[in-house]
Write a protein that holds these residues in place. Structure first.
Motif, PDB file in Angstrom:
ATOM      1  N   THR A 230     106.454  41.410  73.291  1.00 30.08           N
ATOM      2  CA  THR A 230     105.495  42.273  74.327  1.00 30.08           C
ATOM      3  C   THR A 230     105.810  42.676  75.218  1.00 30.08           C
ATOM      4  O   THR A 230     106.365  43.804  75.910  1.00 30.08           O
ATOM      5  N   LYS A 231     105.680  41.733  76.143  1.00 29.01           N
ATOM      6  CA  LYS A 231     106.218  41.829  77.202  1.00 29.01           C
ATOM      7  C   LYS A 231     108.175  41.731  77.338  1.00 29.01           C
ATOM      8  O   LYS A 231     108.185  42.674  78.220  1.00 29.01           O
ATOM      9  N   LEU A 232     108.148  41.566  76.342  1.00 28.73           N
ATOM     10  CA  LEU A 232     109.662  41.732  76.663  1.00 28.73           C
ATOM     11  C   LEU A 232     110.181  43.405  76.400  1.00 28.73           C
ATOM     12  O   LEU A 232     111.167  43.860  76.578  1.00 28.73           O
ATOM     13  N   LYS A 233     109.570  43.728  76.225  1.00 24.61           N
ATOM     14  CA  LYS A 233     109.620  45.169  75.670  1.00 24.61           C
ATOM     15  C   LYS A 233     109.274  46.105  76.819  1.00 24.61           C
ATOM     16  O   LYS A 233     110.385  46.907  77.595  1.00 24.61           O
ATOM     17  N   ASN A 234     108.792  45.614  78.304  1.00 30.45           N
ATOM     18  CA  ASN A 234     109.688  46.109  79.567  1.00 30.45           C
ATOM     19  C   ASN A 234     111.110  45.837  80.320  1.00 30.45           C
ATOM     20  O   ASN A 234     110.856  44.364  80.802  1.00 30.45           O
ATOM     21  N   ILE A 235     111.701  46.963  79.367  1.00 29.12           N
ATOM     22  CA  ILE A 235     113.075  46.425  79.891  1.00 29.12           C
ATOM     23  C   ILE A 235     113.685  47.484  80.981  1.00 29.12           C
ATOM     24  O   ILE A 235     113.190  48.832  81.112  1.00 29.12           O
ATOM     25  N   SER A 236     114.756  46.813  82.372  1.00 28.21           N
ATOM     26  CA  SER A 236     114.678  48.206  83.028  1.00 28.21           C
ATOM     27  C   SER A 236     116.505  47.775  83.635  1.00 28.21           C
ATOM     28  O   SER A 236     117.194  46.373  83.508  1.00 28.21           O
ATOM     29  N   LYS A 237     116.984  48.947  84.066  1.00 25.09           N
ATOM     30  CA  LYS A 237     118.357  48.661  84.163  1.00 25.09           C
ATOM     31  C   LYS A 237     118.854  47.917  85.111  1.00 25.09           C
ATOM     32  O   LYS A 237     119.590  47.443  85.944  1.00 25.09           O
ATOM     33  N   LYS A 238     117.737  48.301  86.404  1.00 30.76           N
ATOM     34  CA  LYS A 238     117.727  48.014  87.213  1.00 30.76           C
ATOM     35  C   LYS A 238     116.586  46.058  87.392  1.00 30.76           C
ATOM     36  O   LYS A 238     116.054  46.332  86.475  1.00 30.76           O
ATOM     37  N   PRO A 239     117.986  45.383  87.848  1.00 28.92           N
ATOM     38  CA  PRO A 239     117.930  43.549  88.027  1.00 28.92           C
ATOM     39  C   PRO A 239     116.033  43.119  88.520  1.00 28.92           C
ATOM     40  O   PRO A 239     116.123  43.889  89.764  1.00 28.92           O
ATOM     41  N   PHE A 240     115.433  42.466  87.891  1.00 29.50           N
ATOM     42  CA  PHE A 240     114.246  42.090  88.572  1.00 29.50           C
ATOM     43  C   PHE A 240     113.247  43.471  89.101  1.00 29.50           C
ATOM     44  O   PHE A 240     111.828  43.168  89.479  1.00 29.50           O
ATOM     45  N   HIS A 241     113.657  44.383  87.589  1.00 29.16           N
ATOM     46  CA  HIS A 241     112.394  45.651  88.023  1.00 29.16           C
ATOM     47  C   HIS A 241     111.890  45.015  86.446  1.00 29.16           C
ATOM     48  O   HIS A 241     110.393  45.447  86.066  1.00 29.16           O
ATOM     49  N   GLY A 242     112.830  44.795  85.548  1.00 32.84           N
ATOM     50  CA  GLY A 242     112.301  44.650  84.440  1.00 32.84           C
ATOM     51  C   GLY A 242     111.453  43.000  83.863  1.00 32.84           C
ATOM     52  O   GLY A 242     111.014  43.063  84.700  1.00 32.84           O
ATOM     53  N   TYR A 243     111.323  42.788  82.677  1.00 31.87           N
ATOM     54  CA  TYR A 243     110.319  41.424  82.838  1.00 31.87           C
ATOM     55  C   TYR A 243     111.845  39.749  83.087  1.00 31.87           C
ATOM     56  O   TYR A 243     112.845  40.204  82.432  1.00 31.87           O
ATOM     57  N   VAL A 244     110.753  39.287  83.365  1.00 34.59           N
ATOM     58  CA  VAL A 244     111.806  38.113  83.718  1.00 34.59           C
ATOM     59  C   VAL A 244     110.819  36.815  83.689  1.00 34.59           C
ATOM     60  O   VAL A 244     109.490  37.259  84.293  1.00 34.59           O
ATOM     61  N   GLY A 245     111.545  36.124  82.935  1.00 28.53           N
ATOM     62  CA  GLY A 245     110.506  34.153  82.547  1.00 28.53           C
ATOM     63  C   GLY A 245     111.259  33.950  81.936  1.00 28.53           C
ATOM     64  O   GLY A 245     112.321  33.806  81.814  1.00 28.53           O
ATOM     65  N   GLN A 246     110.939  32.835  81.505  1.00 24.14           N
ATOM     66  CA  GLN A 246     112.084  31.813  80.791  1.00 24.14           C
ATOM     67  C   GLN A 246     113.625  30.818  81.665  1.00 24.14           C
ATOM     68  O   GLN A 246     113.879  31.294  80.458  1.00 24.14           O
TER      69      GLN A 246
ATOM     70  N   GLN B 289     101.685  52.772  78.164  1.00 22.46           N
ATOM     71  CA  GLN B 289     102.048  52.960  77.393  1.00 22.46           C
ATOM     72  C   GLN B 289     103.056  51.722  76.352  1.00 22.46           C
ATOM     73  O   GLN B 289     102.917  51.236  74.468  1.00 22.46           O
ATOM     74  N   ILE B 290     104.257  51.296  76.850  1.00 18.06           N
ATOM     75  CA  ILE B 290     105.325  50.211  76.845  1.00 18.06           C
ATOM     76  C   ILE B 290     104.720  49.114  75.963  1.00 18.06           C
ATOM     77  O   ILE B 290     104.644  48.161  74.601  1.00 18.06           O
ATOM     78  N   LEU B 291     103.823  48.824  77.321  1.00 20.16           N
ATOM     79  CA  LEU B 291     102.613  47.240  76.514  1.00 20.16           C
ATOM     80  C   LEU B 291     101.569  47.279  75.830  1.00 20.16           C
ATOM     81  O   LEU B 291     101.628  46.529  74.932  1.00 20.16           O
ATOM     82  N   TRP B 292     100.730  48.494  75.921  1.00 17.34           N
ATOM     83  CA  TRP B 292      99.530  48.929  75.139  1.00 17.34           C
ATOM     84  C   TRP B 292      99.749  50.225  74.152  1.00 17.34           C
ATOM     85  O   TRP B 292      99.275  51.135  74.860  1.00 17.34           O
TER      86      TRP B 292
END
Ligand SMILES: O=C(O)CCC(=O)C(=O)O
Ligand SMILES: [Fe+2]
Length: 313
Positions: A71-87, A113-116
């Motif tokens: 679910t967290k990976l659904k937050n995608i962004s074209k800008k680096p470090f604006h979307g999900y970062v982890g692992q 809305q993207i996450l829930w």
């Protein structure tokens, strides 16, 4: 290792009369100026954010990071470090997510809305109100900086040149008494960053003489830090400090940063009034978004000062 004996200056922004032109404004302004020249950073008490909101923000962060990775990976962004970062193997304790323009209700709703997909009005309201209320502190500080620099004629241009990003962060406890890296040393690339954390410390700031200070904020204080774009705009008259996060123990650290960021297409250019023989121009005019694209290349990551390599004068 963090140093025990140095403390960041603490500045109070809670006075009801804190309006441009008042006595208290000028007093606080001179404290801000001094702290930013010396450390590029200070602790701010600001009581406009209610105790209730200060608690709800961490409940919201925990709820968000407890979501499945999928679910967290659904937050995608074209800008680096604006979307999900982890692992990331280099910083295994760290996870973060960015929420662009979180102060604007429709944007906060879109993110929620993207996450829930079924909705989460409490989360949405919490991040939106938090951003909208804390943005006042960002603007107060920037007004004071522009006044201290004596370049009031650029006030409106400067104040209108930014957007806000809210970044939420979680650092897992490393489950050891040994200190482990949470986030590598870096300078922020934006204008001003305002950080707030739960009661687990870990942030360290590098002083100009090379000591790491442990930052230990009180529950009602925020950490204010200058980024490289403001350092460039002020032609070096305020400092943008290196900082990092070091973790130990079992408890997770949650933090949240409100970042004022230059708008795409806006050229950051030091006012000519700030350039003279003693203060030669440090950086040629640059677009922050284009600079970030360079910063996240392999070369940009290798430089000691990416901004200097990119547009040093
Ligand atoms: O978690 C913190 O306190 C620091 C985060 C940070 O430095 C950043 O996001 O740029
Ligand atoms: Fe940072």
């Amino acid at each position: 290792m963090g140093s025990e004996n140095v403390k960041l200056p603490k500045i109070d922004f809670s006075d009801e009369d804190l309006k441009p032109g008042t006595l208290v404004w000028n007093q606080v302004k001179s404290q801000v100026n001094k702290a930013l020249i010396e450390y590029g950073c200070f602790e701010a008490s600001f009581d406009k954010i209610s105790v209730h909101l200060r608690q709800s923000i961490f409940e919201s962060l925990q709820e968000l990071f407890d979501l499945p990775l999928q679910t967290k990976l659904k937050n995608i962004s074209k800008k680096p470090f604006h979307g999900y970062v982890g692992q990331y193997p280099a910083v295994p304790l760290y996870e973060s997510m960015g929420i662009d323009d979180a102060n604007i209700l429709e944007k906060a709703e879109k993110f929620t809305q993207i996450l829930w997909p079924q909705g989460n009005p409490t989360f949405c309201k919490t991040i939106q109100s938090y951003s909208e209320q804390l943005l006042e502190l960002d603007q107060t500080i920037r007004r004071m900086i522009v006044e201290s620099l004596g370049v009031e004629k650029y006030m409106d241009e400067h104040m209108n040149s930014t957007n806000y990003l809210l970044r939420v962060m979680k650092y897992k406890g490393p489950q050891s008494s040994e200190t482990k890296i949470g986030l590598n040393a870096h300078t922020d690339k934006n204008i001003v960053t305002i950080l707030y954390q739960n009661q687990v410390n870990g942030l360290e700031v590098l002083t100009k003489d090379g000591q790491w200070i442990n930052v230990e904020p009180a529950p009602d204080t925020f950490i204010v830090m200058i980024g490289d774009s403001l350092y460039a705009w002020a032609n070096g008259r305020v400092h943008s400090p290196y900082h990092r996060v070091m973790m130990k123990g079992n408890e997770a650290r949650y933090s949240v940063g409100l970042f004022s960021i230059p708008k795409a297409g806006y050229k950051i250019k030091a006012p000519q009034e700030l350039i003279d023989e003693d203060h030669p121009l440090l950086f040629n005019p640059f677009d922050h978004v284009e600079f970030l694209a360079f910063y996240y290349t392999e070369e940009g990551q290798r430089c000691v000062s990416a901004l200097k390599t990119y547009c040093g004068a």
